[in-house]
Design an enzyme around this catalytic site. Structure first.
Site, mmCIF file in Angstrom:
data_model
loop_
_atom_site.group_PDB
_atom_site.id
_atom_site.type_symbol
_atom_site.label_atom_id
_atom_site.label_comp_id
_atom_site.label_asym_id
_atom_site.label_seq_id
_atom_site.Cartn_x
_atom_site.Cartn_y
_atom_site.Cartn_z
ATOM 1 N N PHE A 145 0.855 -1.190 0.000
ATOM 2 C CA PHE A 145 0.000 0.000 0.000
ATOM 3 C C PHE A 145 0.889 1.237 0.000
ATOM 4 O O PHE A 145 1.738 1.400 0.871
ATOM 5 C CB PHE A 145 -0.939 0.035 1.222
ATOM 6 C CG PHE A 145 -1.854 1.229 1.183
ATOM 7 C CD1 PHE A 145 -2.969 1.230 0.352
ATOM 8 C CD2 PHE A 145 -1.581 2.361 1.929
ATOM 9 C CE1 PHE A 145 -3.796 2.348 0.270
ATOM 10 C CE2 PHE A 145 -2.416 3.487 1.857
ATOM 11 C CZ PHE A 145 -3.519 3.468 1.024
ATOM 12 N N ASP A 230 9.261 2.557 1.761
ATOM 13 C CA ASP A 230 8.079 3.289 2.221
ATOM 14 C C ASP A 230 7.916 2.978 3.708
ATOM 15 O O ASP A 230 7.390 1.947 4.089
ATOM 16 C CB ASP A 230 6.855 2.845 1.411
ATOM 17 C CG ASP A 230 5.563 3.495 1.903
ATOM 18 O OD1 ASP A 230 5.556 4.080 3.002
ATOM 19 O OD2 ASP A 230 4.553 3.401 1.190
ATOM 20 N N LYS A 259 2.947 9.335 8.563
ATOM 21 C CA LYS A 259 1.985 9.151 9.654
ATOM 22 C C LYS A 259 2.377 9.747 11.011
ATOM 23 O O LYS A 259 1.772 10.697 11.462
ATOM 24 C CB LYS A 259 1.640 7.670 9.791
ATOM 25 C CG LYS A 259 0.790 7.175 8.619
ATOM 26 C CD LYS A 259 0.220 5.818 8.850
ATOM 27 C CE LYS A 259 -0.890 5.486 7.871
ATOM 28 N NZ LYS A 259 -0.448 4.988 6.571
HETATM 29 C C1 LIG Z 1 -0.828 5.227 5.186
HETATM 30 C C2 LIG Z 1 0.195 4.815 4.183
HETATM 31 C C3 LIG Z 1 0.437 5.545 3.010
HETATM 32 C C4 LIG Z 1 -0.417 6.728 2.607
HETATM 33 O O1 LIG Z 1 -0.332 7.779 3.482
HETATM 34 P P1 LIG Z 1 -1.429 8.973 3.407
HETATM 35 O O2 LIG Z 1 -0.935 9.947 4.417
HETATM 36 O O3 LIG Z 1 -2.752 8.381 3.732
HETATM 37 O O4 LIG Z 1 -1.390 9.505 2.024
HETATM 38 C C5 LIG Z 1 1.474 5.158 2.191
HETATM 39 N N1 LIG Z 1 2.235 4.084 2.493
HETATM 40 C C6 LIG Z 1 2.025 3.353 3.601
HETATM 41 C C7 LIG Z 1 2.918 2.204 3.892
HETATM 42 C C8 LIG Z 1 0.991 3.672 4.480
HETATM 43 O O5 LIG Z 1 0.766 2.923 5.563
#
Ligand SMILES: *Cc1c(COP(=O)(O)O)cnc(C)c1O
Length: 405
Positions: A145, A230, A259
């Site tokens: 994701f 990420d 986050k």
């Molecule tokens: C939450 C998340 C995102 C997206 O972040 P947003 O602030 O909602 O755009 C991207 N990568 C990972 C691994 C995430 O958990």
């Protein structure tokens, strides 16, 4: 003159929401209005133990006093300033993050998706300049994701996220996670980068086998590919280290964070070594709000607190405690397949859908979370206490005892 505090019941808020808010989320009928540490209170005064922590955002708990103080002080001095000018709080935050990571430079934006957008653009620009326009493809993992913008939806390895939005952005390819052979086999002359979560979050808290990331690093070095991590969900203390890559003895070339970075205020960042950072020249990327004084002041306070208040060691310890308690439940209930994770990023994989368990948790005052349908994901604030874990476990045990399979 005092403001009249809007006082409505949860039910009244829910009715108004129905009328005015787009239905992009399957929202639960809970209306939190106040938070402290691991606890939330809703508009009717009901108390909840929060084991979702804003989806790994509230690593320091709700309204951590140091974050609140930083926001209040900065809000009274300067809230916003254009990136046409130098922003001391942004510079200080960049220095702090670079000092404690592999990176040399930072770019700031407002979310995880935007941080990944920046990483994708930087990888493409660097590769085009160095190897020519035919080199642009990024390989990511199934069940990954990376966000909800068009580029990050294209990068995400989940059909349910991509559905309805064709044509997706060209230049992404997905391979099974934790399979270095499949990754190497997918590389072509168009490949420029590999983008992975060190532990998959939304995909079900998937921890790779030991040695996987060393293989990934070797593959990147052999084929001159950029390694992008990420760490939007797993970074900033969640795993008991400041960054999750530290567990795997590898160093990426680019890393994204968001986050938990500003203790709940919206921020994202893309960090890179100088080699790659040099490709972003004036006019090639930007964000109006990215790294503004207010959010950076909050982030400096949040990162310093994570580093200075013994939070990392504590997270490792309390994470082991939570994992142990969940494993005890696994021995009790045959429909629990596996408990897995690092630090306070823990998944409990079930043989049954997890949705009903979450709803029953809400009724009994615990915010639980299901991801990937059958996985209960525990990402509480890192300041969670043993007592709070014990309270949650008693409630969860009671719910599991009622499951009929
Ligand atoms: C939450 C998340 C995102 C997206 O972040 P947003 O602030 O909602 O755009 C991207 N990568 C990972 C691994 C995430 O958990």
């Amino acid at each position: 003159m005092a403001f009249e505090r809007v006082s409505m019941t949860s039910q009244q808020w829910i009715e108004k929401s129905e009328k005015y808010i787009m239905k992009t989320y399957g929202r639960y009928p809970i209306v939190p209005v106040r938070g402290e540490g691991c606890r939330l209170w809703d508009a009717d005064g009901k108390e909840y133990l929060d084991f979702l922590g804003g989806v790994a955002v509230n690593n320091l708990g709700h309204c951590h006093p140091k974050v609140v103080a930083a926001l209040q002080k900065q809000a009274a001095e300067l809230i916003h300033c254009s990136n046409y000018y130098q922003i001391p709080q942004q510079i200080e935050l960049a220095e702090l993050l670079c000092r404690h990571s592999f990176a040399d430079k930072a770019f700031f934006c407002n979310s995880g998706a935007e941080a990944n957008e920046a990483a994708i653009k930087l990888a493409r620009k660097y590769s085009r300049e160095k190897y020519g326009p035919e080199r642009y493809e990024i390989i990511t993992a199934d069940d990954s994701f990376h966000g909800r913008t068009m580029a990050t939806v294209s990068a995400t390895g989940q059909e349910k996220v991509q559905r309805f939005f064709d044509p997706l952005l060209h230049g992404f390819k997905h391979v099974p996670f934790d399979d270095a052979d499949a990754l190497e086999a997918a590389i072509t002359p168009t490949t420029c980068a590999i983008m992975l979560e060190p532990i998959q979050g939304e995909g079900g808290v998937n921890v790779p086998s030991p040695g996987y990331f060393q293989e990934v690093r070797r593959i990147c070095d052999t084929h001159s590919l950029i390694l992008i991590f990420d760490e939007v969900q797993v970074g900033l203390g969640r795993t008991g280290k400041l960054f999750a890559y530290e567990h795997f003895d590898v160093v990426p070339d680019i890393m994204t964070l968001a986050k938990a970075l500003a203790g709940g205020a919206p921020i994202g960042t893309m960090l890179a070594t100088d080699e790659y950072a040099a490709s972003f020249t004036p006019g090639t990327h930007g964000s109006t709000f990215g790294g503004n004084p207010l959010v950076c002041a909050a982030a400096i306070a949040a990162v310093r607190t994570i580093l200075e208040d013994g939070i990392l060691n504590r997270t490792e310890e309390i994470g082991e405690y939570l994992e142990g308690e969940l494993e005890a439940l696994q021995h009790k209930y045959h429909f629990i397949k596996e408990v897995r994770g690092i630090g306070l990023m823990i998944g409990m994989a079930l043989d049954i859908p997890a949705g009903d368990i979450v709803k029953k948790g809400h009724d009994r005052g615990v915010l639980l979370n299901a991801t990937h349908d059958t996985v209960l994901r525990f990402v509480p604030p890192l300041v969670v206490t043993r007592q709070e874990i014990d309270s949650m476990i008693i409630i969860l045990d009671g719910i599991l005892a009622e499951v009929e399979v």
